[in-house]
Design an enzyme around this catalytic site. Structure first.
Site, PDB file in Angstrom:
ATOM      1  N   GLU A 112       0.789  -1.233  -0.111  1.00 35.98           N
ATOM      2  CA  GLU A 112       0.299   0.196   0.037  1.00 35.98           C
ATOM      3  C   GLU A 112       1.183   1.187  -0.176  1.00 35.98           C
ATOM      4  O   GLU A 112       0.555   2.188  -0.648  1.00 35.98           O
ATOM      5  CB  GLU A 112      -0.985  -0.045   1.194  1.00 35.98           C
ATOM      6  CG  GLU A 112      -1.877  -1.147   1.083  1.00 35.98           C
ATOM      7  CD  GLU A 112      -2.769  -1.409   2.349  1.00 35.98           C
ATOM      8  OE1 GLU A 112      -2.326  -1.765   3.588  1.00 35.98           O
ATOM      9  OE2 GLU A 112      -3.905  -1.265   2.460  1.00 35.98           O
ATOM     10  N   GLU A 132      -3.914  -9.356   4.088  1.00 36.24           N
ATOM     11  CA  GLU A 132      -4.512  -9.132   5.155  1.00 36.24           C
ATOM     12  C   GLU A 132      -5.499 -10.089   5.447  1.00 36.24           C
ATOM     13  O   GLU A 132      -5.989 -10.212   6.410  1.00 36.24           O
ATOM     14  CB  GLU A 132      -5.156  -7.707   5.100  1.00 36.24           C
ATOM     15  CG  GLU A 132      -4.219  -6.641   5.287  1.00 36.24           C
ATOM     16  CD  GLU A 132      -3.493  -6.236   3.869  1.00 36.24           C
ATOM     17  OE1 GLU A 132      -3.481  -7.003   2.913  1.00 36.24           O
ATOM     18  OE2 GLU A 132      -2.880  -5.181   3.908  1.00 36.24           O
TER      19      GLU A 132
HETATM   20  N1  CO8 Z   1       4.506  -6.828  11.550  1.00 35.31           N
HETATM   21  C1  CO8 Z   1       5.270  -7.226  12.803  1.00 35.31           C
HETATM   22  N2  CO8 Z   1       6.517  -8.100  12.743  1.00 35.31           N
HETATM   23  C2  CO8 Z   1       6.801  -8.713  11.442  1.00 35.31           C
HETATM   24  C3  CO8 Z   1       6.120  -8.257  10.361  1.00 35.31           C
HETATM   25  C4  CO8 Z   1       4.922  -7.490  10.371  1.00 35.31           C
HETATM   26  N3  CO8 Z   1       4.026  -7.244   9.388  1.00 35.31           N
HETATM   27  N4  CO8 Z   1       6.741  -9.009   9.177  1.00 35.31           N
HETATM   28  C5  CO8 Z   1       7.743  -9.514   9.787  1.00 35.31           C
HETATM   29  N5  CO8 Z   1       7.782  -9.348  11.071  1.00 35.31           N
HETATM   30  C6  CO8 Z   1       8.796  -9.928  12.051  1.00 35.31           C
HETATM   31  C7  CO8 Z   1       8.694 -11.234  12.381  1.00 35.31           C
HETATM   32  O1  CO8 Z   1       7.662 -11.413  13.469  1.00 35.31           O
HETATM   33  C8  CO8 Z   1      10.008 -11.577  12.771  1.00 35.31           C
HETATM   34  O2  CO8 Z   1      10.140 -11.405  14.283  1.00 35.31           O
HETATM   35  P1  CO8 Z   1      11.008 -12.259  15.232  1.00 35.31           P
HETATM   36  O3  CO8 Z   1      12.398 -12.472  14.733  1.00 35.31           O
HETATM   37  O4  CO8 Z   1      10.950 -11.334  16.568  1.00 35.31           O
HETATM   38  O5  CO8 Z   1      10.419 -13.688  15.039  1.00 35.31           O
HETATM   39  C9  CO8 Z   1      10.873 -11.019  12.036  1.00 35.31           C
HETATM   40  O6  CO8 Z   1      10.085  -9.686  11.633  1.00 35.31           O
HETATM   41  C10 CO8 Z   1      11.585 -11.601  10.768  1.00 35.31           C
HETATM   42  O7  CO8 Z   1      10.336 -12.218  10.184  1.00 35.31           O
HETATM   43  P2  CO8 Z   1      10.367 -13.869   9.832  1.00 35.31           P
HETATM   44  O8  CO8 Z   1      11.036 -14.547  10.616  1.00 35.31           O
HETATM   45  O9  CO8 Z   1       8.909 -14.325   9.642  1.00 35.31           O
HETATM   46  O10 CO8 Z   1      11.014 -13.868   8.282  1.00 35.31           O
HETATM   47  P3  CO8 Z   1      10.924 -14.904   7.116  1.00 35.31           P
HETATM   48  O11 CO8 Z   1      11.826 -14.329   6.070  1.00 35.31           O
HETATM   49  O12 CO8 Z   1      10.688 -16.187   7.451  1.00 35.31           O
HETATM   50  O13 CO8 Z   1       9.404 -14.468   6.618  1.00 35.31           O
HETATM   51  C11 CO8 Z   1       7.824 -12.667   5.814  1.00 35.31           C
HETATM   52  C12 CO8 Z   1       9.109 -13.099   5.804  1.00 35.31           C
HETATM   53  C13 CO8 Z   1       7.168 -13.821   4.577  1.00 35.31           C
HETATM   54  C14 CO8 Z   1       7.726 -11.317   5.358  1.00 35.31           C
HETATM   55  C15 CO8 Z   1       6.997 -12.913   7.106  1.00 35.31           C
HETATM   56  O14 CO8 Z   1       7.638 -12.073   8.097  1.00 35.31           O
HETATM   57  C16 CO8 Z   1       5.612 -12.569   6.957  1.00 35.31           C
HETATM   58  O15 CO8 Z   1       4.838 -13.159   6.405  1.00 35.31           O
HETATM   59  N6  CO8 Z   1       5.375 -11.304   7.579  1.00 35.31           N
HETATM   60  C17 CO8 Z   1       3.921 -10.763   7.761  1.00 35.31           C
HETATM   61  C18 CO8 Z   1       3.565 -10.190   6.317  1.00 35.31           C
HETATM   62  C19 CO8 Z   1       2.284  -9.549   6.574  1.00 35.31           C
HETATM   63  O16 CO8 Z   1       1.212 -10.559   6.918  1.00 35.31           O
HETATM   64  N7  CO8 Z   1       1.953  -8.413   6.172  1.00 35.31           N
HETATM   65  C20 CO8 Z   1       0.675  -7.764   6.334  1.00 35.31           C
HETATM   66  C21 CO8 Z   1       0.517  -7.387   7.729  1.00 35.31           C
HETATM   67  S1  CO8 Z   1      -1.187  -6.561   7.833  1.00 35.31           S
HETATM   68  C22 CO8 Z   1      -0.849  -5.263   7.080  1.00 35.31           C
HETATM   69  O17 CO8 Z   1       0.143  -4.689   6.562  1.00 35.31           O
HETATM   70  C23 CO8 Z   1      -2.271  -4.511   7.213  1.00 35.31           C
HETATM   71  C24 CO8 Z   1      -2.361  -2.956   6.677  1.00 35.31           C
HETATM   72  C25 CO8 Z   1      -3.573  -2.218   6.934  1.00 35.31           C
HETATM   73  C26 CO8 Z   1      -3.646  -1.730   8.162  1.00 35.31           C
HETATM   74  C27 CO8 Z   1      -5.018  -1.310   8.643  1.00 35.31           C
HETATM   75  C28 CO8 Z   1      -4.940  -1.077  10.224  1.00 35.31           C
HETATM   76  C29 CO8 Z   1      -6.308  -1.325  10.720  1.00 35.31           C
END
Ligand code: CO8
Length: 258
Positions: A112, A132
């Site tokens: 976004e 999402e």
């Molecule tokens: N929020 C918080 N922490 C995150 C996020 C996130 N979006 N993405 C990654 N992290 C953190 C992980 O929790 C992890 O933390 P820790 O080391 O403490 O465990 C660290 O970053 C590294 O991540 P991974 O170990 O998961 O790394 P990978 O290489 O295995 O995976 C990915 C990378 C594929 C990117 C994976 O981290 C992932 O799927 N992340 C989430 C992606 C996601 O779902 N994003 C959408 C979030 S919802 C959103 O954006 C809504 C927007 C509108 C909001 C409206 C508000 C009302």
């Protein structure tokens, strides 16, 4: 000085790098607040282009911060969504062209954010998606608005309903990005593009951005009339006079933003 934003200047180009390495640059309230402050105070007369990117080689922005959203109630969800949407709108309507240099994951709020920029280029390892619905929410930083406008309703619905990310080459194919380059060349490419824009008449570039944005929702007659107003205003600028004079005299003119 910001906690999560690194700001650089390369001549007429400003670069804003989002940096929250522990969460792959996920956007929390602090980062959104810092972005808002930066965009509010950015000198759009001094700079001619802004590049937005993420720190590191893995992630542009991996979404909104899930740990901050996990326990929100309805009102708080509205407030968080409104905050992100307002910052992104500020970016979209900034009086400067904005290039997203997408250097890795651009998921949820990251996709976004990229869509709120004027132009998107990405590295070959980039991944775009709106995951999402897999978290029980919808894209809340204007993703349901901008994705359909950029790639069409059918593809936007597929991306949002499935939540499945797409690779850089697919993002290029559907028009979500303008170019894909090797990771090591991404910033050079973004700066090259920014400098091409910066070499043109700044007031004309700003007027063109305003026209394209504002006319999107107008009917054709109103849009054509609006463009004509901005076109006429160009002739009141020094850059138009001196730029055209230099062309006719086969000389070179450096635009002054006047
Ligand atoms: N929020 C918080 N922490 C995150 C996020 C996130 N979006 N993405 C990654 N992290 C953190 C992980 O929790 C992890 O933390 P820790 O080391 O403490 O465990 C660290 O970053 C590294 O991540 P991974 O170990 O998961 O790394 P990978 O290489 O295995 O995976 C990915 C990378 C594929 C990117 C994976 O981290 C992932 O799927 N992340 C989430 C992606 C996601 O779902 N994003 C959408 C979030 S919802 C959103 O954006 C809504 C927007 C509108 C909001 C409206 C508000 C009302």
């Amino acid at each position: 000085m910001y906690q999560h934003l690194k700001i650089e200047e390369r001549g007429a180009v400003a670069i804003m790098t989002i940096s929250a390495p522990k969460s792959l640059n996920a956007l929390n309230s602090t980062i959104l607040g810092e972005m808002d402050d930066f965009l509010t105070h950015l000198d759009c007369n001094r700079f001619r282009c802004l590049i937005v990117t993420g720190d590191g080689e893995k992630s542009f922005v991996a979404g909104a911060d899930i740990s901050e959203m996990a326990n929100l109630n309805m009102q708080e969800g509205n407030a968080f969504g409104a905050k992100g949407a307002a910052v992104f709108r500020k970016l979209e309507t900034l009086h400067l062209p904005v290039i997203a240099a997408v250097n890795g994951f651009a998921l949820g709020g990251g996709c976004e954010l990229a869509m709120a920029c004027d132009i998107r280029i990405c590295s070959d390892n980039a991944r775009f998606g709106q995951p999402e619905v897999g978290l029980g929410i919808i894209p809340g930083f204007s993703g349901t608005v901008r994705l359909a406008r950029l790639v069409g309703m059918g593809m936007a619905k597929q991306l949002i309903f499935t939540g499945k990310p797409i690779r850089a080459d697919e993002a290029l194919r559907i028009g979500l990005v303008n170019a894909v380059v090797p990771q090591a060349e991404l910033m050079d490419k973004a700066i090259e593009l920014a400098n091409q824009i910066a070499a043109n008449a700044p007031l004309a570039v700003k007027a063109a951005k305003r026209c394209i944005n504002d006319q999107y929702d107008m009917d054709a007659d109103a849009a054509i009339q609006n463009e004509n107003v901005f076109f006429g205003r160009c002739f009141a600028t020094e850059d138009q006079k001196l730029g055209m004079k230099a062309f006719l005299e086969k000389g070179k003119y450096e635009f002054q933003s006047k």
